[in-house]
Design a protein around this motif. Sequence first.
Motif, PDB file in Angstrom:
ATOM      1  N   THR A   1       8.674 -50.123  87.960  1.00  0.00           N
ATOM      2  CA  THR A   1       8.020 -50.869  89.043  1.00  0.00           C
ATOM      3  C   THR A   1       8.344 -50.252  90.391  1.00  0.00           C
ATOM      4  O   THR A   1       7.466 -50.126  91.264  1.00  0.00           O
ATOM      5  CB  THR A   1       8.473 -52.341  89.020  1.00  0.00           C
ATOM      6  N   GLN A   2       9.587 -49.849  90.580  1.00  0.00           N
ATOM      7  CA  GLN A   2       9.976 -49.214  91.834  1.00  0.00           C
ATOM      8  C   GLN A   2       9.332 -47.843  91.981  1.00  0.00           C
ATOM      9  O   GLN A   2       8.900 -47.468  93.081  1.00  0.00           O
ATOM     10  CB  GLN A   2      11.498 -49.110  91.891  1.00  0.00           C
ATOM     11  N   VAL A   3       9.253 -47.102  90.879  1.00  0.00           N
ATOM     12  CA  VAL A   3       8.597 -45.795  90.920  1.00  0.00           C
ATOM     13  C   VAL A   3       7.123 -45.955  91.275  1.00  0.00           C
ATOM     14  O   VAL A   3       6.553 -45.144  92.013  1.00  0.00           O
ATOM     15  CB  VAL A   3       8.763 -45.075  89.568  1.00  0.00           C
ATOM     16  N   GLN A   4       6.510 -47.020  90.775  1.00  0.00           N
ATOM     17  CA  GLN A   4       5.086 -47.231  91.032  1.00  0.00           C
ATOM     18  C   GLN A   4       4.811 -47.398  92.525  1.00  0.00           C
ATOM     19  O   GLN A   4       3.728 -47.038  93.000  1.00  0.00           O
ATOM     20  CB  GLN A   4       4.602 -48.467  90.258  1.00  0.00           C
ATOM     21  N   VAL A   5       5.773 -47.912  93.275  1.00  0.00           N
ATOM     22  CA  VAL A   5       5.574 -48.099  94.716  1.00  0.00           C
ATOM     23  C   VAL A   5       5.324 -46.759  95.393  1.00  0.00           C
ATOM     24  O   VAL A   5       4.385 -46.612  96.191  1.00  0.00           O
ATOM     25  CB  VAL A   5       6.797 -48.805  95.351  1.00  0.00           C
ATOM     26  N   ILE A   6       6.147 -45.746  95.083  1.00  0.00           N
ATOM     27  CA  ILE A   6       5.950 -44.458  95.747  1.00  0.00           C
ATOM     28  C   ILE A   6       4.700 -43.752  95.220  1.00  0.00           C
ATOM     29  O   ILE A   6       4.073 -42.970  95.944  1.00  0.00           O
ATOM     30  CB  ILE A   6       7.187 -43.556  95.614  1.00  0.00           C
ATOM     31  N   VAL A   7       4.341 -44.039  93.953  1.00  0.00           N
ATOM     32  CA  VAL A   7       3.097 -43.467  93.428  1.00  0.00           C
ATOM     33  C   VAL A   7       1.904 -44.032  94.203  1.00  0.00           C
ATOM     34  O   VAL A   7       1.002 -43.284  94.623  1.00  0.00           O
ATOM     35  CB  VAL A   7       2.960 -43.753  91.919  1.00  0.00           C
ATOM     36  N   GLU A   8       1.913 -45.340  94.415  1.00  0.00           N
ATOM     37  CA  GLU A   8       0.801 -45.978  95.129  1.00  0.00           C
ATOM     38  C   GLU A   8       0.754 -45.584  96.602  1.00  0.00           C
ATOM     39  O   GLU A   8      -0.303 -45.684  97.233  1.00  0.00           O
ATOM     40  CB  GLU A   8       0.914 -47.498  94.986  1.00  0.00           C
ATOM     41  N   GLN A   9       1.894 -45.140  97.146  1.00  0.00           N
ATOM     42  CA  GLN A   9       1.906 -44.704  98.543  1.00  0.00           C
ATOM     43  C   GLN A   9       1.398 -43.275  98.707  1.00  0.00           C
ATOM     44  O   GLN A   9       1.352 -42.758  99.823  1.00  0.00           O
ATOM     45  CB  GLN A   9       3.322 -44.818  99.117  1.00  0.00           C
ATOM     46  N   GLY A  10       1.025 -42.627  97.614  1.00  0.00           N
ATOM     47  CA  GLY A  10       0.413 -41.309  97.705  1.00  0.00           C
ATOM     48  C   GLY A  10       1.377 -40.149  97.663  1.00  0.00           C
ATOM     49  O   GLY A  10       1.096 -39.084  98.228  1.00  0.00           O
ATOM     50  N   ILE A  11       2.486 -40.297  96.955  1.00  0.00           N
ATOM     51  CA  ILE A  11       3.464 -39.208  96.912  1.00  0.00           C
ATOM     52  C   ILE A  11       2.969 -38.012  96.100  1.00  0.00           C
ATOM     53  O   ILE A  11       3.333 -36.860  96.398  1.00  0.00           O
ATOM     54  CB  ILE A  11       4.810 -39.721  96.350  1.00  0.00           C
ATOM     55  N   LEU A  12       2.134 -38.248  95.086  1.00  0.00           N
ATOM     56  CA  LEU A  12       1.780 -37.165  94.175  1.00  0.00           C
ATOM     57  C   LEU A  12       0.975 -36.047  94.830  1.00  0.00           C
ATOM     58  O   LEU A  12       1.266 -34.861  94.613  1.00  0.00           O
ATOM     59  CB  LEU A  12       1.047 -37.728  92.956  1.00  0.00           C
ATOM     60  N   PRO A  13      -0.035 -36.325  95.656  1.00  0.00           N
ATOM     61  CA  PRO A  13      -0.717 -35.219  96.351  1.00  0.00           C
ATOM     62  C   PRO A  13       0.233 -34.417  97.241  1.00  0.00           C
ATOM     63  O   PRO A  13       0.091 -33.193  97.364  1.00  0.00           O
ATOM     64  CB  PRO A  13      -1.794 -35.932  97.172  1.00  0.00           C
ATOM     65  N   CYS A  14       1.194 -35.092  97.845  1.00  0.00           N
ATOM     66  CA  CYS A  14       2.184 -34.382  98.672  1.00  0.00           C
ATOM     67  C   CYS A  14       3.046 -33.469  97.808  1.00  0.00           C
ATOM     68  O   CYS A  14       3.326 -32.318  98.180  1.00  0.00           O
ATOM     69  CB  CYS A  14       3.064 -35.380  99.421  1.00  0.00           C
ATOM     70  N   LEU A  15       3.468 -33.966  96.642  1.00  0.00           N
ATOM     71  CA  LEU A  15       4.271 -33.147  95.741  1.00  0.00           C
ATOM     72  C   LEU A  15       3.484 -31.936  95.251  1.00  0.00           C
ATOM     73  O   LEU A  15       4.048 -30.836  95.104  1.00  0.00           O
ATOM     74  CB  LEU A  15       4.741 -33.976  94.545  1.00  0.00           C
ATOM     75  N   ALA A  16       2.189 -32.121  95.009  1.00  0.00           N
ATOM     76  CA  ALA A  16       1.358 -30.992  94.573  1.00  0.00           C
ATOM     77  C   ALA A  16       1.364 -29.884  95.622  1.00  0.00           C
ATOM     78  O   ALA A  16       1.458 -28.689  95.284  1.00  0.00           O
ATOM     79  CB  ALA A  16      -0.070 -31.469  94.304  1.00  0.00           C
ATOM     80  N   GLN A  17       1.304 -30.255  96.890  1.00  0.00           N
ATOM     81  CA  GLN A  17       1.336 -29.252  97.958  1.00  0.00           C
ATOM     82  C   GLN A  17       2.704 -28.583  98.049  1.00  0.00           C
ATOM     83  O   GLN A  17       2.795 -27.366  98.259  1.00  0.00           O
ATOM     84  CB  GLN A  17       0.977 -29.902  99.294  1.00  0.00           C
ATOM     85  N   LEU A  18       3.757 -29.364  97.916  1.00  0.00           N
ATOM     86  CA  LEU A  18       5.101 -28.794  97.993  1.00  0.00           C
ATOM     87  C   LEU A  18       5.350 -27.803  96.862  1.00  0.00           C
ATOM     88  O   LEU A  18       6.021 -26.784  97.046  1.00  0.00           O
ATOM     89  CB  LEU A  18       6.152 -29.905  97.944  1.00  0.00           C
ATOM     90  N   LEU A  19       4.822 -28.104  95.680  1.00  0.00           N
ATOM     91  CA  LEU A  19       5.026 -27.224  94.531  1.00  0.00           C
ATOM     92  C   LEU A  19       4.142 -25.987  94.599  1.00  0.00           C
ATOM     93  O   LEU A  19       4.511 -24.927  94.079  1.00  0.00           O
ATOM     94  CB  LEU A  19       4.738 -27.986  93.235  1.00  0.00           C
ATOM     95  N   ALA A  20       2.996 -26.105  95.245  1.00  0.00           N
ATOM     96  CA  ALA A  20       2.043 -24.994  95.271  1.00  0.00           C
ATOM     97  C   ALA A  20       2.334 -24.004  96.387  1.00  0.00           C
ATOM     98  O   ALA A  20       2.003 -22.817  96.267  1.00  0.00           O
ATOM     99  CB  ALA A  20       0.616 -25.540  95.426  1.00  0.00           C
ATOM    100  N   ARG A  21       2.973 -24.448  97.468  1.00  0.00           N
ATOM    101  CA  ARG A  21       3.166 -23.591  98.636  1.00  0.00           C
ATOM    102  C   ARG A  21       4.565 -22.978  98.648  1.00  0.00           C
ATOM    103  O   ARG A  21       5.403 -23.264  97.808  1.00  0.00           O
ATOM    104  CB  ARG A  21       2.913 -24.398  99.913  1.00  0.00           C
ATOM    105  N   ASN A  22       4.777 -22.142  99.639  1.00  0.00           N
ATOM    106  CA  ASN A  22       6.019 -21.371  99.730  1.00  0.00           C
ATOM    107  C   ASN A  22       7.114 -22.166 100.432  1.00  0.00           C
ATOM    108  O   ASN A  22       7.514 -21.855 101.560  1.00  0.00           O
ATOM    109  CB  ASN A  22       5.757 -20.050 100.468  1.00  0.00           C
ATOM    110  N   TYR A  23       7.619 -23.186  99.761  1.00  0.00           N
ATOM    111  CA  TYR A  23       8.717 -23.992 100.281  1.00  0.00           C
ATOM    112  C   TYR A  23      10.040 -23.501  99.683  1.00  0.00           C
ATOM    113  O   TYR A  23      10.050 -22.846  98.646  1.00  0.00           O
ATOM    114  CB  TYR A  23       8.508 -25.467  99.950  1.00  0.00           C
ATOM    115  N   PRO A  24      11.159 -23.810 100.337  1.00  0.00           N
ATOM    116  CA  PRO A  24      12.464 -23.408  99.777  1.00  0.00           C
ATOM    117  C   PRO A  24      12.656 -23.942  98.367  1.00  0.00           C
ATOM    118  O   PRO A  24      12.127 -24.988  97.994  1.00  0.00           O
ATOM    119  CB  PRO A  24      13.479 -24.029 100.755  1.00  0.00           C
ATOM    120  N   LYS A  25      13.454 -23.220  97.599  1.00  0.00           N
ATOM    121  CA  LYS A  25      13.660 -23.589  96.199  1.00  0.00           C
ATOM    122  C   LYS A  25      14.239 -24.986  96.056  1.00  0.00           C
ATOM    123  O   LYS A  25      13.852 -25.734  95.148  1.00  0.00           O
ATOM    124  CB  LYS A  25      14.583 -22.568  95.526  1.00  0.00           C
TER     125      LYS A  25
END
Length: 577
Positions: free
Chosen positions: A358-382
Amino acid sequence: QSPTRAYLAASAAMPRVPRRPSDEARRGAYKPPGVDAARSRRRREDRLLALRRRNRDAGLFKRRREEPSLTPAPVVPPPDAAADATAPPPSSEPSSPPSSPPPADALRAAADAELEGLSEMVDKVWSDDTATQLEATVQFRKLLSDGKNSTMIKIIRADVLPRFAEFLSRQRPPQLQMEAAWVLTNIAASDYTLLVAECGAVPRLVELLESPDANIRHQATWALGNIAADMPSCRETVLDHGAVTPLLAQFKEDMKVSVLRTATWALSNLCFGKLPAEIQVKPILEIISLLIHSADEKILADACWALYYICDGVEGGIQDALDAGVCPQLVKLLMHASANILLPVITSLARISAGDDTQVQVIVEQGILPCLAQLLARNYPKIIKKQACLIVSNITAGSKDQIQAVIDADVMNHVIVLLKTSETDLKKEAAWAISNAASGGSSDQIQYLVSRGCLEPLCNVLKYQDVDLVYTCLEGLQNILVEGEIGKQGNESVMNPYAQFILENGGLDNLEELQDFDNDAVYKLAMTLLERYWDEEVSDDANLPASKDGSAENVETVPEDAAAQPPVPAPSADGTE
């Protein structure tokens, strides 16, 4: 002289909780596996404990006050919490123009001369004349400005710390309080913080947090922040004397940015570790929920570290943070341009993602996944990508709907790329994410993972001599193979398509090598897979005649143009892969 930092030594990482016996871990032959939520969360807790210890150096430090100008008030805020340990500390920012500093050689010569007269200074400190006491305290403060450990030791041996602690209670003249607090601040920034905590200074410094003089309040905040940053016992001493309430009261005033930085930094140091049960975290979170909207990066970083410490060190802290409404802004900050902000933000979100579904669902509904997709796809620190994978693995350890949300946001494609191409420690995080998805996913979701090429990199990870990583990949492969067995629809004459792919792409060799792996759980699970899905191949290999070089000759070769991916069972009625 440049300001210096003193970091706490990180504790050794706690060992991972022992896994359950492999016999209990194995699923039924034709029953789609599900996630063992308790074990998954134990894993996340262990990983985050180790993470917290690694981040301890970044989140806690002590700070000396230098001599930037003639202005008596402290004007240099503590450096930001996420700054790299090798980066130079920020320059001083005096509130009034500083006078031209004398040459460094002249300063050292003056300090050496004053050190020779230490006995006379000690006598002045213990005199009954207020003016003489103030004069000597200023001299001690100037001596400490050279930052030499030898100077610090000589002053400590002079046994004047209790006297300076006593001066903190002198309201007349207020400058004596100020100078005494300054001296104790710099000593607390050294390796001798415990002496400051034990000389009677802490309760007096807490009282000074309510001083009518803003400069004295600032200096007391600074000193307490240094004391709290040293070790748990020092931090507990500060908390036991009730520093939280008067510190929070300062945030309700119209504060200068430099003062607000110091107060936020001190608050983050107080929040580190396990807060006592009597400490009310909701008032702290009310302040933090405002601070995370600050435009100042130093304030923003320290506020996010404080939030992470509360989520990690307080029972029910994750829910308290969610109730305070911090998630929308945290998710927004994932796109912040500064890595100094991004690290504490994503670390806080990783801690929240270790909560229940239930707590995890809160951050999912706030739109964290598109942000994570960008962080994983771009040249961010390891380290940022590792944290992003950790969040993904925590989400995929949840419900099928949460796994589907990860797939729909195109996150899993980037995770699989990392599993194929990244360094070993990042591969481990990616392997957790994929294995969790395979463990709890539906038939269509597992087929999606296989169709995107997860099998071959998972098999390649089996070569690494890392027990947790190898065992995790074996579990993922086991669950995928179970799904492939279901896809046969009872036709025993047809080989499991996923087992066939593993055989054709060298994965079987990696599995057989695990028979010599120095871990009983890995050995047992590898043998279970070999006997269930490749029993004939293993038996045939054992009976093959040896060639001259001692290896078994292949009876049948695989064509070079074999498909790169295994045949995927027919899609469901709605067309999902």
